[in-house]
Design a protein around this motif. Structure first.
Motif, mmCIF file in Angstrom:
data_model
loop_
_atom_site.group_PDB
_atom_site.id
_atom_site.type_symbol
_atom_site.label_atom_id
_atom_site.label_comp_id
_atom_site.label_asym_id
_atom_site.label_seq_id
_atom_site.Cartn_x
_atom_site.Cartn_y
_atom_site.Cartn_z
ATOM 1 N N GLU A 203 0.820 -1.212 0.000
ATOM 2 C CA GLU A 203 0.000 0.000 0.000
ATOM 3 C C GLU A 203 0.858 1.270 0.000
ATOM 4 O O GLU A 203 0.399 2.326 -0.425
ATOM 5 C CB GLU A 203 -0.956 0.004 1.195
ATOM 6 N N LYS A 204 2.101 1.160 0.456
ATOM 7 C CA LYS A 204 3.020 2.304 0.393
ATOM 8 C C LYS A 204 3.663 2.416 -0.982
ATOM 9 O O LYS A 204 4.398 3.351 -1.256
ATOM 10 C CB LYS A 204 4.108 2.166 1.455
ATOM 11 N N PRO B 207 -1.217 0.765 -5.460
ATOM 12 C CA PRO B 207 -1.816 0.963 -4.140
ATOM 13 C C PRO B 207 -3.222 1.572 -4.236
ATOM 14 O O PRO B 207 -3.550 2.272 -5.197
ATOM 15 C CB PRO B 207 -0.861 1.936 -3.451
ATOM 16 N N SER B 208 -4.039 1.300 -3.224
ATOM 17 C CA SER B 208 -5.412 1.791 -3.225
ATOM 18 C C SER B 208 -5.478 3.313 -3.195
ATOM 19 O O SER B 208 -6.502 3.888 -3.559
ATOM 20 C CB SER B 208 -6.209 1.197 -2.052
ATOM 21 N N SER B 209 -4.391 3.987 -2.822
ATOM 22 C CA SER B 209 -4.377 5.452 -2.855
ATOM 23 C C SER B 209 -4.572 5.977 -4.275
ATOM 24 O O SER B 209 -4.984 7.120 -4.467
ATOM 25 C CB SER B 209 -3.061 5.993 -2.280
ATOM 26 N N GLN B 210 -4.314 5.143 -5.261
ATOM 27 C CA GLN B 210 -4.490 5.537 -6.651
ATOM 28 C C GLN B 210 -5.804 5.023 -7.230
ATOM 29 O O GLN B 210 -6.055 5.149 -8.430
ATOM 30 C CB GLN B 210 -3.313 5.034 -7.483
ATOM 31 N N LYS C 144 -10.243 4.169 -6.876
ATOM 32 C CA LYS C 144 -11.559 4.734 -6.556
ATOM 33 C C LYS C 144 -12.502 3.579 -6.283
ATOM 34 O O LYS C 144 -12.332 2.482 -6.805
ATOM 35 C CB LYS C 144 -12.117 5.534 -7.729
ATOM 36 N N ASP D 20 -12.701 8.185 -2.980
ATOM 37 C CA ASP D 20 -11.279 8.184 -3.335
ATOM 38 C C ASP D 20 -10.493 7.321 -2.360
ATOM 39 O O ASP D 20 -10.778 7.294 -1.169
ATOM 40 C CB ASP D 20 -10.713 9.610 -3.283
ATOM 41 N N GLY D 21 -9.467 6.611 -2.887
ATOM 42 C CA GLY D 21 -8.553 5.865 -2.039
ATOM 43 C C GLY D 21 -7.649 6.844 -1.323
ATOM 44 O O GLY D 21 -7.677 8.037 -1.623
ATOM 45 N N PRO D 22 -6.856 6.427 -0.380
ATOM 46 C CA PRO D 22 -6.634 5.030 0.013
ATOM 47 C C PRO D 22 -7.788 4.507 0.856
ATOM 48 O O PRO D 22 -8.553 5.269 1.430
ATOM 49 C CB PRO D 22 -5.346 5.093 0.823
ATOM 50 N N THR E 16 -6.072 -2.520 5.249
ATOM 51 C CA THR E 16 -5.111 -2.986 4.257
ATOM 52 C C THR E 16 -5.199 -4.478 4.018
ATOM 53 O O THR E 16 -5.174 -4.933 2.877
ATOM 54 C CB THR E 16 -3.677 -2.618 4.698
#
Length: 119
Positions: free
Chosen positions: A14-15, A48-51, A53, A66-68, A72
């Motif tokens: 995720e990082k 990663p989920s930060s990117q 939706k 929006d992610g993240p 995890t």
């Protein structure tokens, strides 16, 4: 039987940490074995989920999230799509897999619905 083999996310994935060259090489060899055995249909890693939706559905409404995303260990970092004889064969192949993450990790195997399941 077709199965989706899900590599669960970790804090490292995720990082956005990428695998070491040695880990990529080991996974490449494993994928070659799957391909040579006629099992591998498709495979890829997920960013990663930060990117990402999510879309929440409620009747006719759609809400974009929006992610993240939290939790995890419930997220997916990558997948394979395999054609195997049965679940036992899928489990046997996953046991041969190199650890997909630098630390503890999990892989989940889920069968896909086949046309016969819908009749």
């Amino acid at each position: 039987m077709r199965v989706m083999v899900l590599v669960k996310a970790t804090e490292d994935s995720e990082k956005g940490f990428l695998p070491t060259p040695e880990a990529k090489e080991a996974m490449g060899r494993f994928n070659d074995e799957l391909r040579n055995a006629g099992i591998l249909l498709d495979a890829d890693g997920l960013k990663p989920s930060s990117q990402g939706k999510r879309l929440a559905f409620d009747g006719s409404r759609r809400t974009v999230i929006d992610g993240p995303f939290a939790e995890t260990r419930e997220l997916v970092a990558g997948f394979w799509l395999w054609e195997v004889k049965d679940m036992d064969e899928a489990v046997a192949w996953v046991k041969r897999c190199p650890n997909p993450m630098p630390g503890p990790s999990e892989i989940e195997i889920r069968p896909l619905y086949e046309m016969a399941d819908w009749q």
